[in-house]
Design a protein around this motif. Structure first.
Motif, PDB file in Angstrom:
ATOM      1  N   PRO A  84       0.593   7.740  -9.761  1.00 23.32           N
ATOM      2  CA  PRO A  84       1.616   6.809 -10.007  1.00 23.32           C
ATOM      3  C   PRO A  84       1.809   5.264  -9.120  1.00 23.32           C
ATOM      4  O   PRO A  84       1.922   4.356  -9.774  1.00 23.32           O
ATOM      5  CB  PRO A  84       2.884   7.586  -9.628  1.00 23.32           C
ATOM      6  CG  PRO A  84       2.565   8.939  -9.807  1.00 23.32           C
ATOM      7  CD  PRO A  84       1.017   9.076  -9.277  1.00 23.32           C
ATOM      8  N   ALA A  85       1.139   5.391  -7.911  1.00 24.46           N
ATOM      9  CA  ALA A  85       1.116   4.142  -7.323  1.00 24.46           C
ATOM     10  C   ALA A  85       0.205   3.378  -8.089  1.00 24.46           C
ATOM     11  O   ALA A  85       0.560   2.150  -8.160  1.00 24.46           O
ATOM     12  CB  ALA A  85       0.721   4.491  -5.963  1.00 24.46           C
ATOM     13  N   LYS A  86      -0.875   3.771  -8.145  1.00 25.44           N
ATOM     14  CA  LYS A  86      -1.886   2.739  -9.093  1.00 25.44           C
ATOM     15  C   LYS A  86      -1.376   2.277 -10.333  1.00 25.44           C
ATOM     16  O   LYS A  86      -1.679   1.276 -10.854  1.00 25.44           O
ATOM     17  CB  LYS A  86      -3.427   3.681  -9.381  1.00 25.44           C
ATOM     18  CG  LYS A  86      -4.006   4.147  -7.994  1.00 25.44           C
ATOM     19  CD  LYS A  86      -4.635   2.929  -7.049  1.00 25.44           C
ATOM     20  CE  LYS A  86      -5.541   2.310  -7.781  1.00 25.44           C
ATOM     21  NZ  LYS A  86      -6.332   0.986  -7.257  1.00 25.44           N
ATOM     22  N   ALA A  87      -0.701   3.275 -11.182  1.00 26.63           N
ATOM     23  CA  ALA A  87      -0.075   2.885 -12.302  1.00 26.63           C
ATOM     24  C   ALA A  87       1.006   1.768 -12.113  1.00 26.63           C
ATOM     25  O   ALA A  87       1.193   1.010 -13.009  1.00 26.63           O
ATOM     26  CB  ALA A  87       0.564   3.934 -13.272  1.00 26.63           C
ATOM     27  N   ALA A  88       1.572   1.888 -11.067  1.00 31.23           N
ATOM     28  CA  ALA A  88       2.484   0.681 -10.916  1.00 31.23           C
ATOM     29  C   ALA A  88       2.017  -0.723 -10.038  1.00 31.23           C
ATOM     30  O   ALA A  88       2.648  -1.383  -9.828  1.00 31.23           O
ATOM     31  CB  ALA A  88       3.521   1.435  -9.665  1.00 31.23           C
ATOM     32  N   GLY A  89       0.486  -0.561  -9.891  1.00 28.77           N
ATOM     33  CA  GLY A  89      -0.059  -1.718  -9.620  1.00 28.77           C
ATOM     34  C   GLY A  89      -0.327  -1.823  -8.129  1.00 28.77           C
ATOM     35  O   GLY A  89      -0.460  -2.808  -7.678  1.00 28.77           O
ATOM     36  N   LEU A  90       0.112  -0.811  -7.428  1.00 24.67           N
ATOM     37  CA  LEU A  90      -0.059  -0.548  -5.810  1.00 24.67           C
ATOM     38  C   LEU A  90      -1.381  -0.308  -5.505  1.00 24.67           C
ATOM     39  O   LEU A  90      -2.112   0.289  -6.138  1.00 24.67           O
ATOM     40  CB  LEU A  90       0.844  -0.002  -5.140  1.00 24.67           C
ATOM     41  CG  LEU A  90       2.449  -0.183  -5.418  1.00 24.67           C
ATOM     42  CD1 LEU A  90       3.418   0.935  -5.099  1.00 24.67           C
ATOM     43  CD2 LEU A  90       2.866  -1.414  -4.962  1.00 24.67           C
ATOM     44  N   ARG A  91      -1.928  -0.654  -4.304  1.00 23.67           N
ATOM     45  CA  ARG A  91      -3.182  -0.055  -3.761  1.00 23.67           C
ATOM     46  C   ARG A  91      -2.910   1.242  -3.027  1.00 23.67           C
ATOM     47  O   ARG A  91      -1.685   1.111  -2.498  1.00 23.67           O
ATOM     48  CB  ARG A  91      -3.696  -1.155  -2.837  1.00 23.67           C
ATOM     49  CG  ARG A  91      -4.067  -2.430  -3.613  1.00 23.67           C
ATOM     50  CD  ARG A  91      -4.963  -3.420  -2.851  1.00 23.67           C
ATOM     51  NE  ARG A  91      -6.067  -2.948  -2.572  1.00 23.67           N
ATOM     52  CZ  ARG A  91      -6.999  -3.508  -1.957  1.00 23.67           C
ATOM     53  NH1 ARG A  91      -6.482  -4.687  -1.464  1.00 23.67           N
ATOM     54  NH2 ARG A  91      -8.201  -3.128  -2.053  1.00 23.67           N
ATOM     55  N   ALA A  92      -3.436   2.167  -3.171  1.00 27.11           N
ATOM     56  CA  ALA A  92      -3.170   3.465  -2.437  1.00 27.11           C
ATOM     57  C   ALA A  92      -4.192   3.982  -1.606  1.00 27.11           C
ATOM     58  O   ALA A  92      -5.449   3.910  -1.974  1.00 27.11           O
ATOM     59  CB  ALA A  92      -3.057   4.244  -3.876  1.00 27.11           C
ATOM     60  N   MET A 141       0.821  -1.279  -0.004  1.00 30.42           N
ATOM     61  CA  MET A 141       0.011   0.058   0.017  1.00 30.42           C
ATOM     62  C   MET A 141       0.815   1.191   0.169  1.00 30.42           C
ATOM     63  O   MET A 141       1.651   1.435   0.659  1.00 30.42           O
ATOM     64  CB  MET A 141      -0.961  -0.060   1.185  1.00 30.42           C
ATOM     65  CG  MET A 141      -1.701   1.418   1.329  1.00 30.42           C
ATOM     66  SD  MET A 141      -2.547   1.696   2.862  1.00 30.42           S
ATOM     67  CE  MET A 141      -3.480   0.108   2.944  1.00 30.42           C
ATOM     68  N   TYR A 142       0.496   2.068  -1.035  1.00 25.43           N
ATOM     69  CA  TYR A 142       1.146   3.342  -0.834  1.00 25.43           C
ATOM     70  C   TYR A 142       0.328   4.681  -0.255  1.00 25.43           C
ATOM     71  O   TYR A 142      -0.852   4.375  -0.765  1.00 25.43           O
ATOM     72  CB  TYR A 142       1.345   3.829  -2.381  1.00 25.43           C
ATOM     73  CG  TYR A 142       2.489   5.079  -2.483  1.00 25.43           C
ATOM     74  CD1 TYR A 142       3.874   4.839  -2.616  1.00 25.43           C
ATOM     75  CD2 TYR A 142       1.875   6.406  -2.562  1.00 25.43           C
ATOM     76  CE1 TYR A 142       4.667   6.036  -2.743  1.00 25.43           C
ATOM     77  CE2 TYR A 142       2.890   7.513  -2.542  1.00 25.43           C
ATOM     78  CZ  TYR A 142       4.121   7.204  -2.587  1.00 25.43           C
ATOM     79  OH  TYR A 142       5.060   8.413  -2.815  1.00 25.43           O
ATOM     80  N   VAL A 143       0.904   5.162   0.511  1.00 28.64           N
ATOM     81  CA  VAL A 143       0.160   6.322   1.220  1.00 28.64           C
ATOM     82  C   VAL A 143       0.623   7.702   0.822  1.00 28.64           C
ATOM     83  O   VAL A 143       1.943   7.983   0.757  1.00 28.64           O
ATOM     84  CB  VAL A 143       0.179   6.331   2.625  1.00 28.64           C
ATOM     85  CG1 VAL A 143      -0.676   7.446   3.345  1.00 28.64           C
ATOM     86  CG2 VAL A 143      -0.502   4.972   3.319  1.00 28.64           C
ATOM     87  N   GLY A 144      -0.137   8.586   0.359  1.00 27.36           N
ATOM     88  CA  GLY A 144       0.281   9.689  -0.063  1.00 27.36           C
ATOM     89  C   GLY A 144      -0.826  11.013   0.101  1.00 27.36           C
ATOM     90  O   GLY A 144      -2.001  10.426  -0.199  1.00 27.36           O
ATOM     91  N   ASP A 145      -0.568  12.329   0.097  1.00 27.68           N
ATOM     92  CA  ASP A 145      -1.477  13.471   0.120  1.00 27.68           C
ATOM     93  C   ASP A 145      -1.903  13.775  -1.193  1.00 27.68           C
ATOM     94  O   ASP A 145      -2.861  14.679  -1.653  1.00 27.68           O
ATOM     95  CB  ASP A 145      -1.151  14.239   1.098  1.00 27.68           C
ATOM     96  CG  ASP A 145       0.221  14.983   0.941  1.00 27.68           C
ATOM     97  OD1 ASP A 145       1.001  14.582  -0.211  1.00 27.68           O
ATOM     98  OD2 ASP A 145       0.229  16.127   1.245  1.00 27.68           O
TER      99      ASP A 145
END
Length: 55
Positions: A13-21, A1-5
């Motif tokens: 970018p996290a979603k494009a890399a296949g991560l849950r955000a 999971m990537y967390v950002g504001d």
């Protein structure tokens, strides 16, 4: 999971890399920007920890 504001710099970018955000709603950008494509929206990092505990 990537967390950002920032939806464009963090969530997209996290979603494009296949991560849950998770969109962290804090600071000037996090409070005003919409991150509808995030998997979750959290108000604090403590809430993020609670979210992870439930997965």
């Amino acid at each position: 999971m990537y967390v950002g504001d920032h939806p464009a710099n963090d969530i997209g970018p996290a979603k494009a890399a296949g991560l849950r955000a998770a969109h962290l709603r804090r600071g000037p950008i996090g409070l005003t920007a919409s991150a509808a494509h995030a998997d979750w929206t959290v108000e604090s990092l403590i809430k993020r920890a609670e979210l992870l505990a439930g997965l």
